[in-house]
Design an enzyme around this catalytic site. Sequence first.
Site, mmCIF file in Angstrom:
data_model
loop_
_atom_site.group_PDB
_atom_site.id
_atom_site.type_symbol
_atom_site.label_atom_id
_atom_site.label_comp_id
_atom_site.label_asym_id
_atom_site.label_seq_id
_atom_site.Cartn_x
_atom_site.Cartn_y
_atom_site.Cartn_z
ATOM 1 N N GLU A 237 -5.389 -10.736 -1.770
ATOM 2 C CA GLU A 237 -6.082 -10.681 -0.472
ATOM 3 C C GLU A 237 -7.608 -10.718 -0.636
ATOM 4 O OE1 GLU A 237 -4.671 -7.517 2.016
ATOM 5 O OE2 GLU A 237 -2.590 -7.738 1.404
ATOM 6 N N GLU B 156 0.811 -1.229 0.000
ATOM 7 C CA GLU B 156 0.000 0.000 0.000
ATOM 8 C C GLU B 156 0.844 1.278 0.000
ATOM 9 O OE1 GLU B 156 -2.790 -0.635 3.206
ATOM 10 O OE2 GLU B 156 -3.111 -2.685 2.560
HETATM 11 O O1 G3I Z 1 -0.761 -10.124 18.255
HETATM 12 C C1 G3I Z 1 -1.386 -9.068 19.001
HETATM 13 C C2 G3I Z 1 -1.847 -9.579 20.348
HETATM 14 O O2 G3I Z 1 -0.696 -9.944 21.122
HETATM 15 C C3 G3I Z 1 -2.624 -8.460 21.075
HETATM 16 O O3 G3I Z 1 -3.125 -8.954 22.305
HETATM 17 C C4 G3I Z 1 -3.780 -8.041 20.170
HETATM 18 C C5 G3I Z 1 -4.628 -6.951 20.826
HETATM 19 O O4 G3I Z 1 -4.280 -5.719 20.324
HETATM 20 O O5 G3I Z 1 -3.254 -7.533 18.931
HETATM 21 C C6 G3I Z 1 -2.590 -8.569 18.214
HETATM 22 O O6 G3I Z 1 -2.089 -8.051 17.020
HETATM 23 C C7 G3I Z 1 -3.107 -7.763 16.063
HETATM 24 C C8 G3I Z 1 -2.819 -8.610 14.808
HETATM 25 O O7 G3I Z 1 -3.734 -8.281 13.746
HETATM 26 C C9 G3I Z 1 -2.903 -10.096 15.074
HETATM 27 O O8 G3I Z 1 -4.191 -10.468 15.412
HETATM 28 C C10 G3I Z 1 -2.996 -6.296 15.701
HETATM 29 O O9 G3I Z 1 -3.395 -5.528 16.823
HETATM 30 C C11 G3I Z 1 -3.939 -5.986 14.539
HETATM 31 O O10 G3I Z 1 -3.719 -4.652 14.094
HETATM 32 C C12 G3I Z 1 -3.587 -6.903 13.352
HETATM 33 O O11 G3I Z 1 -4.508 -6.638 12.306
HETATM 34 C C13 G3I Z 1 -4.040 -7.112 11.022
HETATM 35 C C14 G3I Z 1 -3.880 -5.881 10.105
HETATM 36 O O12 G3I Z 1 -3.539 -6.313 8.778
HETATM 37 C C15 G3I Z 1 -2.775 -4.948 10.587
HETATM 38 O O13 G3I Z 1 -1.555 -5.640 10.568
HETATM 39 C C16 G3I Z 1 -5.086 -8.049 10.461
HETATM 40 O O14 G3I Z 1 -5.133 -9.239 11.236
HETATM 41 C C17 G3I Z 1 -4.723 -8.406 9.029
HETATM 42 O O15 G3I Z 1 -5.747 -9.204 8.419
HETATM 43 C C18 G3I Z 1 -4.565 -7.125 8.194
HETATM 44 O O16 G3I Z 1 -4.177 -7.509 6.914
HETATM 45 C C19 G3I Z 1 -3.967 -6.395 5.983
HETATM 46 C C20 G3I Z 1 -2.809 -6.764 5.091
HETATM 47 O O17 G3I Z 1 -1.667 -7.053 5.862
HETATM 48 C C21 G3I Z 1 -2.553 -5.642 4.086
HETATM 49 N N1 G3I Z 1 -3.761 -5.350 3.300
HETATM 50 C C22 G3I Z 1 -4.933 -5.023 4.128
HETATM 51 C C23 G3I Z 1 -5.221 -6.173 5.103
HETATM 52 C C24 G3I Z 1 -6.473 -5.879 5.925
HETATM 53 O O18 G3I Z 1 -6.280 -4.757 6.725
#
Ligand code: G3I
Length: 377
Positions: free
Chosen positions: A283, A175
């Site tokens: 995705e 992105e």
């Molecule tokens: O691992 C931590 C955990 O230890 C903690 O307790 C919890 C509570 O905050 O957070 C956990 O991390 C989260 C992680 O997902 C794993 O579940 C992050 O906060 C959360 O922000 C993260 O969200 C991911 C997001 O990208 C940001 O990285 C989503 O699962 C994931 O599906 C999403 O994927 C993105 C692609 O990488 C790029 N394109 C868009 C897509 C959707 O947003």
Amino acid sequence: MLPTLIPALLLATLACQPPSQDSGPVDDTGPSHPCLQAGADCTLAETATARGVHAGAAVPNGPSDERLAAMTTHFDSATAENAMKWGATCPTLGSCDYTQADAFMDFAEGARLRIRGHTLVWGQSPGHGHPGDLATLAEQADDPYTFMEQAITDHVTAMVGRYRGRVESWDVINEPLAPFGSTLDESVFYNAMGPDYLDLALRVAHQVDPNARLFVNEYVVSDYDGDKALAFVGLLDELMARGAPIHGAGIQAHLYLEVPELDALTALIATIAALGLDVELTEMDVAKLALQEQLDDGEDLFEAQAAAYGVLVQACLAEPRCTGVTTWGIDDGDSWLDSMPPYDAMAPHLPLLLDTDLQPKPAYHTVRELLASGGEA
Ligand code: G3I
């Protein structure tokens, strides 16, 4: 750590062999492959392999044995949903733990899946897309450009080097454009280095693993012929003109707002391919919101969803340089949409190819049949 899954995975794999043949060994691909025949009883993975177009899914952290067995049975490609992100491995700059990333790699290699690395440089989601302290450290640096140049070089060298020869393609940059705009996102990287960070990340990745295909992955809003799509093509063209080592473009294909017009997406994929790049839909998921019109017309959710996936996969199959389609998650029991504001308000979205019991949905059969036919509806 992912539990050892070999026994379960082995059973799952053996249970899903293509129909036995009277003749001798069957080639892995080619029009005569039994999985490409009408009515074949093959999995999505077997059909994808026969077609030569990957069908993948994003693997969440710490998945269950059952989920991983379903992954191994139905898909031939794996992307780490979160485990390989810069902020996930290095929550603060220089303090890194690759346990989750290593576990993902061990699983994917054990299941003989093609591996997409996701993602080396992402300006969004601080603390996850990149180290939580990166912006502050860059702002405090005497020379933010040199600071960021070193930080990106060190990270890409470490990550690509750690998995050299094992990751078939990397989303080097995720992105780069503004979320709903058509200019470069003023991210922590852009603010420190301007557009140079794009070329740097690609160049270092290529130096470290010359055999990996390097992708720029973008969330192109659903109107695939709009300003953002045009800007994405322009960015790819500029990078190639500057000699950046780029091999492919990822179109994420998250359908939140609407189902794209087949012609618009087909044309976008063809335009990118004409630049000399491979393309993947990296995705895919189809949220309820994208089908509101169909639902209001009384259509069945899963049938409307199957038609939407059909548009995505047909657009990919229309272009020989479209080398794979990946859903963003394995099954409806675990989709980021159900926990990410504002989409969580409409949970459960049920946006994927396998249902909450890990069973194929109508969309799974639509995708498999299109891969079998080569895109003929
Ligand atoms: O691992 C931590 C955990 O230890 C903690 O307790 C919890 C509570 O905050 O957070 C956990 O991390 C989260 C992680 O997902 C794993 O579940 C992050 O906060 C959360 O922000 C993260 O969200 C991911 C997001 O990208 C940001 O990285 C989503 O699962 C994931 O599906 C999403 O994927 C993105 C692609 O990488 C790029 N394109 C868009 C897509 C959707 O947003």
